[in-house]
Enzyme design. Sequence first.
Site, PDB file in Angstrom:
ATOM      1  N   GLN A   1       6.026  14.631   8.320  1.00 43.05           N
ATOM      2  CA  GLN A   1       6.861  13.657   9.064  1.00 43.05           C
ATOM      3  C   GLN A   1       8.018  13.901   9.148  1.00 43.05           C
ATOM      4  OE1 GLN A   1       5.189  10.454   6.557  1.00 43.05           O
ATOM      5  NE2 GLN A   1       7.130   9.724   6.932  1.00 43.05           N
TER       6      GLN A   1
ATOM      7  N   CYS B   1       4.867   7.746   8.884  1.00 43.21           N
ATOM      8  CA  CYS B   1       3.367   7.925   8.385  1.00 43.21           C
ATOM      9  C   CYS B   1       2.456   7.334   8.656  1.00 43.21           C
ATOM     10  CB  CYS B   1       3.817   7.489   6.784  1.00 43.21           C
ATOM     11  SG  CYS B   1       4.170   5.669   6.464  1.00 43.21           S
TER      12      CYS B   1
ATOM     13  N   HIS C   1       3.931   2.804   2.796  1.00 41.40           N
ATOM     14  CA  HIS C   1       3.647   4.220   3.174  1.00 41.40           C
ATOM     15  C   HIS C   1       1.948   4.243   3.590  1.00 41.40           C
ATOM     16  CE1 HIS C   1       4.210   8.369   3.466  1.00 41.40           C
ATOM     17  NE2 HIS C   1       3.487   8.761   2.746  1.00 41.40           N
TER      18      HIS C   1
ATOM     19  N   ASN D   1      -1.275  13.414   2.191  1.00 42.66           N
ATOM     20  CA  ASN D   1      -0.054  13.083   2.706  1.00 42.66           C
ATOM     21  C   ASN D   1       0.514  13.505   3.652  1.00 42.66           C
ATOM     22  OD1 ASN D   1       2.422  11.402   2.245  1.00 42.66           O
ATOM     23  ND2 ASN D   1       2.570  11.971   0.251  1.00 42.66           N
TER      24      ASN D   1
END
Length: 444
Positions: free
Chosen positions: A64, A70, A364, A386
């Site tokens: 990102q 996110c 997040h 992630n």
Amino acid sequence: MNKGISLTQLEEFEKDFHRDPAKRVAQLAVTANGVNQSATDPFAARRDRFQFSVELKTGHITNQKSSGRCWMFAALNTMRVEVMRKLNLEDFELSQNYLLFYDKLEKSNYFLESILDTLDEPTNGRVIAHLLGAPLNDGGQWDMLCNLVDKYGVVPKDAMPETACSSGTWEVTSYMTRKLREFARVLRTGHAGGKTVEQLREMKEAMLCTIYNMLCIAFGNPPKTFTFEARDKDKTFIRETDMTGRSFYEKYVGWELSDYVSLINATTADKPFHKTFTVKLLGNVKEGRPVKYLNLPVEDLKKAAIRQMQDGAPVWFGCDVGKSSTRKTGIMDLEALRPDQLFGVEFGMDKAQRLDYGDSLMTHAMVFQGVNLDENGAPDRWKVENSWGDEPGEKGYFVMSDDWFTEYTYQVVVHKKYLTDEQRAELDQAPIELEPWDPMGSLA
């Protein structure tokens, strides 16, 4: 007792510091290396191994970059798995820039409509201050993502690639935010001058055109139709012409998004378990579905997430990623960092107290792509995908201890078929409204 700090007190503080040699050792470490580097426990890696008894296959790690998307990356990373399965692809990525464009446009409209709904609120009151604070935040919630996909669909990344502004949103967002605040002043001034809401809404259309133009300059024009091309694992070439975002989603993802529900673990006294909640003034698509959560004990979130992964599907989740985690090694563990030992202090608040006193909230969103179940079938660590590129962690993947999940994971999204009958019935309750500034209104 003096209200200020006296020189005598300072002398006592200094003596206290020098009584303990360990404070001097800590001082040398921290002044040279910083707090987190000095507080990192290297033995956490022994506890949190990158091995999982339930592990899913996904695509390459996404990035990102300098944006707060996110929630969007995590959601699209769950959806792309379905595309890869249906088309027999080795790898694939959906366009985050495409949904970013429409999210900014829809949030602008949502903000202006919220201003029209609160015209009689005082300008210096808490409601208007909240609205003006961050009208175009990069962050979002699962239900907000669903609203975008239901309306605009999704497109492959090469149909609307990243731009400098989508990968680094701060500059353009700041200018659009300035303009939206100006528009809010114009609407509220017009109301004070006697204009009707219908007249103000006509003015709003020109305002949205301005925002649309700014978005096109920053992110590019979103495609109305596109040609999809790919080569599958068997080297077969695929081509489909005249696709739209909606037709691509319906054919290659095909989820009924209303079947996916948000479970939260909020342990504060004002949020009883087994009740549903929503948040005032939180959303993006004005006509879309509102944010809705079912609050459950944390073990229920874990069970639902495990059921979904055992069935081969990843799980979107939201957490407070900055607590007790190491970006470089990708370890999320209550003992990964030991600032308590470094400073000789105790951090004593529990999950509810941290929420009540502003010490923690969801910051997040990521994706569970696996879990390790012990010999009794209980989870002890979780595999996390992630969206920070492949340098942090284990080539972009993090590992989360089960204790960390308990303390700092606040939300998971699962298909409702993985809930119990009682939990599905609880979803039908009318939601309790939370204030806009409630911690459960935070955006990942």
